[in-house]
Design a protein around this motif. Structure first.
Motif, PDB file in Angstrom:
ATOM      1  N   ILE A 176       0.839  -1.205   0.000  1.00 46.80           N
ATOM      2  CA  ILE A 176       0.000   0.000   0.000  1.00 46.80           C
ATOM      3  C   ILE A 176       0.872   1.253   0.000  1.00 46.80           C
ATOM      4  O   ILE A 176       0.636   2.192  -0.773  1.00 46.80           O
ATOM      5  CB  ILE A 176      -0.969  -0.003   1.205  1.00 46.80           C
ATOM      6  CG1 ILE A 176      -2.046  -1.069   0.990  1.00 46.80           C
ATOM      7  CG2 ILE A 176      -1.596   1.363   1.416  1.00 46.80           C
ATOM      8  CD1 ILE A 176      -2.916  -1.326   2.202  1.00 46.80           C
TER       9      ILE A 176
ATOM     10  N   PHE B 199      -7.693   2.242  -1.838  1.00 47.95           N
ATOM     11  CA  PHE B 199      -7.436   0.819  -1.651  1.00 47.95           C
ATOM     12  C   PHE B 199      -8.638   0.129  -1.050  1.00 47.95           C
ATOM     13  O   PHE B 199      -9.366   0.715  -0.260  1.00 47.95           O
ATOM     14  CB  PHE B 199      -6.243   0.603  -0.701  1.00 47.95           C
ATOM     15  CG  PHE B 199      -4.965   1.151  -1.227  1.00 47.95           C
ATOM     16  CD1 PHE B 199      -4.209   0.412  -2.105  1.00 47.95           C
ATOM     17  CD2 PHE B 199      -4.521   2.411  -0.847  1.00 47.95           C
ATOM     18  CE1 PHE B 199      -3.019   0.915  -2.604  1.00 47.95           C
ATOM     19  CE2 PHE B 199      -3.343   2.918  -1.329  1.00 47.95           C
ATOM     20  CZ  PHE B 199      -2.590   2.170  -2.218  1.00 47.95           C
TER      21      PHE B 199
ATOM     22  N   GLU C  86      -8.992  -3.600   0.788  1.00 47.75           N
ATOM     23  CA  GLU C  86      -8.355  -4.840   1.215  1.00 47.75           C
ATOM     24  C   GLU C  86      -9.426  -5.862   1.525  1.00 47.75           C
ATOM     25  O   GLU C  86     -10.453  -5.527   2.115  1.00 47.75           O
ATOM     26  CB  GLU C  86      -7.519  -4.615   2.481  1.00 47.75           C
ATOM     27  CG  GLU C  86      -6.288  -3.787   2.284  1.00 47.75           C
ATOM     28  CD  GLU C  86      -5.497  -3.675   3.578  1.00 47.75           C
ATOM     29  OE1 GLU C  86      -4.993  -4.707   4.067  1.00 47.75           O
ATOM     30  OE2 GLU C  86      -5.417  -2.556   4.100  1.00 47.75           O
TER      31      GLU C  86
END
Length: 182
Positions: free
Chosen positions: A25, A38, A40
């Motif tokens: 990241i 992002f 996850e």
């Protein structure tokens, strides 16, 4: 449309080990100047994740053999440790010669030092050959072999050519053990 109103948008996905997620990241964020988002999520087998081999440093060079023979499935058994042990031992049993082992270790060490900044495959191959040379030296001492009998030395165990029954029994035991582990 005005060029200032157009925005490029790129989406991609990747797999990373849980302990490396923050590093990934940070690297992507740095590369994009912080202009990224992002998401996850935990991996499931349906995602078809790649296999990550994780071995101790002394076994890691043998991962090139595991990769050549076929990678285990995700969450499968990593055979690298077993492969490292059996490959090295079988090499020493097939080539039990102190002189041959010394030559193999010396050449592999020289090539390793000369090429250590090249590909990971070449580095690891030379490390595997160093282990194999050491195994040859060990079994050369056990079987009393130095440069094909050019120099006579006393075997620590026995001379294979003079005790074929022992060699046959050892070979059968290794074969049964090797097949059972596989």
């Amino acid at each position: 449309r005005s060029p200032s109103l157009m925005r490029a948008s790129t989406t991609f996905g990747c797999f990373a080990a849980e302990e490396d997620a923050k590093k990934v990241i940070n690297a992507i964020s740095t590369a994009t100047g912080g202009k990224c988002a992002f998401e996850e999520k935990k991996v499931t087998i349906d995602d078809k994740p790649p296999t990550l081999l994780s071995n101790p440093s002394f076994v890691k060079p043998f991962e090139i053999l595991t990769e050549n023979y076929g990678m285990p499935q995700y969450n499968g058994l990593d055979p690298t440790f077993i492969l490292a042990l059996t490959f090295t031992l079988l090499f020493g049993i097939m080539f039990p010669d102190i002189g041959y082992g010394i030559i193999l270790v010396a050449i592999s060490t020289i090539v390793y030092l000369a090429t250590r900044k090249t590909t990971k495959f070449i580095r690891n191959l030379n490390i595997v050959l160093i282990y194999c040379g050491l195994s040859s030296i060990l079994f050369g001492v056990l079987f009393g072999e130095f440069l094909g009998g050019f120099f006579a030395i006393k075997p620590f165990l026995f001379e294979p050519e003079n005790d074929m029954l022992n060699m046959l029994l050892i070979s059968i035991a290794i074969g049964i053990l090797h097949i059972s582990i596989g």
